[in-house]
Design a protein around this motif. Structure first.
Motif, PDB file in Angstrom:
ATOM      1  N   ASP A   1       0.813  -1.219   0.000  1.00 36.92           N
ATOM      2  CA  ASP A   1       0.000   0.000   0.000  1.00 36.92           C
ATOM      3  C   ASP A   1       0.847   1.270   0.000  1.00 36.92           C
ATOM      4  O   ASP A   1       0.539   2.237  -0.698  1.00 36.92           O
TER       5      ASP A   1
ATOM      6  N   LYS B   1      -3.725   1.625   8.291  1.00 37.64           N
ATOM      7  CA  LYS B   1      -3.973   0.239   7.903  1.00 37.64           C
ATOM      8  C   LYS B   1      -2.707  -0.601   8.014  1.00 37.64           C
ATOM      9  O   LYS B   1      -2.741  -1.764   8.438  1.00 37.64           O
TER      10      LYS B   1
ATOM     11  N   GLN C   1      -2.656  14.070   6.065  1.00 37.81           N
ATOM     12  CA  GLN C   1      -1.317  13.928   5.497  1.00 37.81           C
ATOM     13  C   GLN C   1      -0.678  15.289   5.239  1.00 37.81           C
ATOM     14  O   GLN C   1       0.526  15.477   5.481  1.00 37.81           O
TER      15      GLN C   1
ATOM     16  N   GLU D   1     -15.089  15.188   0.072  1.00 33.20           N
ATOM     17  CA  GLU D   1     -14.401  13.979   0.524  1.00 33.20           C
ATOM     18  C   GLU D   1     -12.885  14.180   0.515  1.00 33.20           C
ATOM     19  O   GLU D   1     -12.185  13.775   1.445  1.00 33.20           O
TER      20      GLU D   1
ATOM     21  N   ASN E   1      -0.990   8.204   2.743  1.00 32.25           N
ATOM     22  CA  ASN E   1      -2.159   8.906   3.267  1.00 32.25           C
ATOM     23  C   ASN E   1      -2.626   8.250   4.573  1.00 32.25           C
ATOM     24  O   ASN E   1      -2.144   7.182   4.960  1.00 32.25           O
ATOM     25  N   LYS E   2      -3.561   8.877   5.223  1.00 25.00           N
ATOM     26  CA  LYS E   2      -3.998   8.416   6.543  1.00 25.00           C
ATOM     27  C   LYS E   2      -4.519   6.988   6.491  1.00 25.00           C
ATOM     28  O   LYS E   2      -4.178   6.157   7.346  1.00 25.00           O
ATOM     29  N   GLN E   3      -5.320   6.664   5.497  1.00 19.19           N
ATOM     30  CA  GLN E   3      -5.894   5.323   5.398  1.00 19.19           C
ATOM     31  C   GLN E   3      -4.807   4.258   5.292  1.00 19.19           C
ATOM     32  O   GLN E   3      -4.826   3.251   6.001  1.00 19.19           O
ATOM     33  N   ASN E   4      -3.849   4.468   4.397  1.00 22.58           N
ATOM     34  CA  ASN E   4      -2.789   3.483   4.199  1.00 22.58           C
ATOM     35  C   ASN E   4      -1.851   3.381   5.394  1.00 22.58           C
ATOM     36  O   ASN E   4      -1.403   2.295   5.754  1.00 22.58           O
TER      37      ASN E   4
ATOM     38  N   LYS F   1      -6.377   9.407  -3.540  1.00 23.82           N
ATOM     39  CA  LYS F   1      -6.717   8.298  -2.650  1.00 23.82           C
ATOM     40  C   LYS F   1      -6.701   6.975  -3.404  1.00 23.82           C
ATOM     41  O   LYS F   1      -6.187   5.967  -2.905  1.00 23.82           O
ATOM     42  N   ASN F   2      -7.226   6.974  -4.616  1.00 22.45           N
ATOM     43  CA  ASN F   2      -7.404   5.729  -5.354  1.00 22.45           C
ATOM     44  C   ASN F   2      -6.500   5.694  -6.587  1.00 22.45           C
ATOM     45  O   ASN F   2      -5.486   6.388  -6.637  1.00 22.45           O
TER      46      ASN F   2
ATOM     47  N   PHE G   1     -10.253  13.856   3.521  1.00 18.61           N
ATOM     48  CA  PHE G   1      -9.349  12.716   3.440  1.00 18.61           C
ATOM     49  C   PHE G   1      -7.881  13.140   3.471  1.00 18.61           C
ATOM     50  O   PHE G   1      -7.059  12.508   4.144  1.00 18.61           O
TER      51      PHE G   1
END
Length: 306
Positions: free
Chosen positions: A37, A87, A147, A139, A81-84, A125-126, A143
């Motif tokens: 990721d 995770k 970062q 969003e 990023n925060k999600q990665n 993000k994607n 999101f």
């Protein structure tokens, strides 16, 4: 160097070079393993990986050091990023630490103390090649804010959002950056028709974002596209009032072909370099660097033929 000195360097120089490809250079070397990721970001914590990544960055910075010329480098944080980050379970300060990683490199070049500028990198993000996966402005603002804040805390001199395939996510990033005390740049990925991947023309995107944020970007870039994709002669002249940088792919293949290629595709360096320098000489694009497939030879061509 203060955060505002990036403005001075842009204003005081007609051509500024920056790094070429890092991710693809490391990937093709076969000497490091990427995180699924976070890609290359965690290499800063790995003894062997950090050496390999430093070697790539130094191959570019060494060129600037020869003539003590202004130069731009960016943190290896495109997917951090925060999600990665949360995770993966890596150090939550990985963005701050990536800035420190780049600052430690800078300390090895005293001649470049006031010439080497460090940008903090964020990405979409994607999938950067799938504009339909892009976030809405609302969003994206929420999101990406974490970062951006981490890069600011780490001491990045500006933030650059790279390979953004749609205008709404770019606007949300601009809004998030606009709230921080940081200069920032929005960099789109384009198709060979000179349009952003969501089919918005560059001029419309620039005008829209500039009008919707309290503090507009320092300027706009294109990255992860061959210089021919810009179709510069067909762009409205006003585009080049705000388009300040281009990080060109080494091959003129489409993104889908490059993404699925099993071997590295590159055009002749001289052809690539001439097209890149034309963006500067004819259209006034000030900051030139490389993206997929490029290495120090590409940046050195521009340095020696400017």
């Amino acid at each position: 160097m203060s955060k505002d000195q990036i403005k001075s360097i842009i204003n005081d120089n007609s051509l500024i070079l920056m790094q070429g490809g890092v991710v693809e250079t490391l990937r093709r070397s076969g000497k490091v393993c990427f995180h699924p990721d976070l890609i290359h970001s965690p290499l800063i914590y790995d003894e062997h990986g950090s050496i390999e990544m430093k070697t790539v960055f130094k191959s570019y910075i060494d060129l600037a050091n020869k003539t003590a010329s202004p130069f731009v480098v960016c943190t290896p944080t495109w997917r951090a990023n925060k999600q990665n980050v949360f995770k993966s379970g890596v150090n939550v300060e990985i963005n701050q630490d990536a800035v420190k990683f780049m600052q430690s490199l800078k300390q090895e070049y005293p001649l470049l103390e006031n010439k080497l500028v460090i940008g903090g990198t964020i990405g979409p993000k994607n999938d950067c090649y799938q504009p339909d996966q892009g976030l809405s402005a609302e969003e994206a603002e929420e999101f990406h804010e974490w970062q951006i804040e981490e890069l600011v805390k780490g001491g990045a001199q500006f933030v650059i959002a790279e390979t953004i395939p749609n205008v709404t996510e770019a606007l949300g990033i601009a809004k998030a950056c606009s709230k921080k005390n940081i200069n920032y740049i929005i960099s789109f990925v384009i198709a060979r028709d000179g349009r952003i991947l969501d089919q918005t023309d560059i001029n419309t995107a620039i005008k829209y974002i500039d009008s919707e944020v309290e503090r507009p970007p320092l300027g706009y870039f294109i990255n992860c596209a061959h210089p021919s994709f810009l179709c510069a002669d067909k762009q409205p002249k006003e585009v080049f009032d705000r388009l300040i940088g281009f990080m060109g792919n080494a091959s003129d293949l489409d993104h889908c072909d490059l993404n699925n290629a099993t071997k590295l595709h590159t055009d002749a360096i001289s052809n690539w370099g001439k097209e890149m320098l034309t963006l500067n000489h004819v259209y006034g694009v000030k900051i030139l660097g490389g993206c997929c497939g490029t290495n120090a030879e590409h940046i050195n061509y521009m340095r020696t033929h400017q």
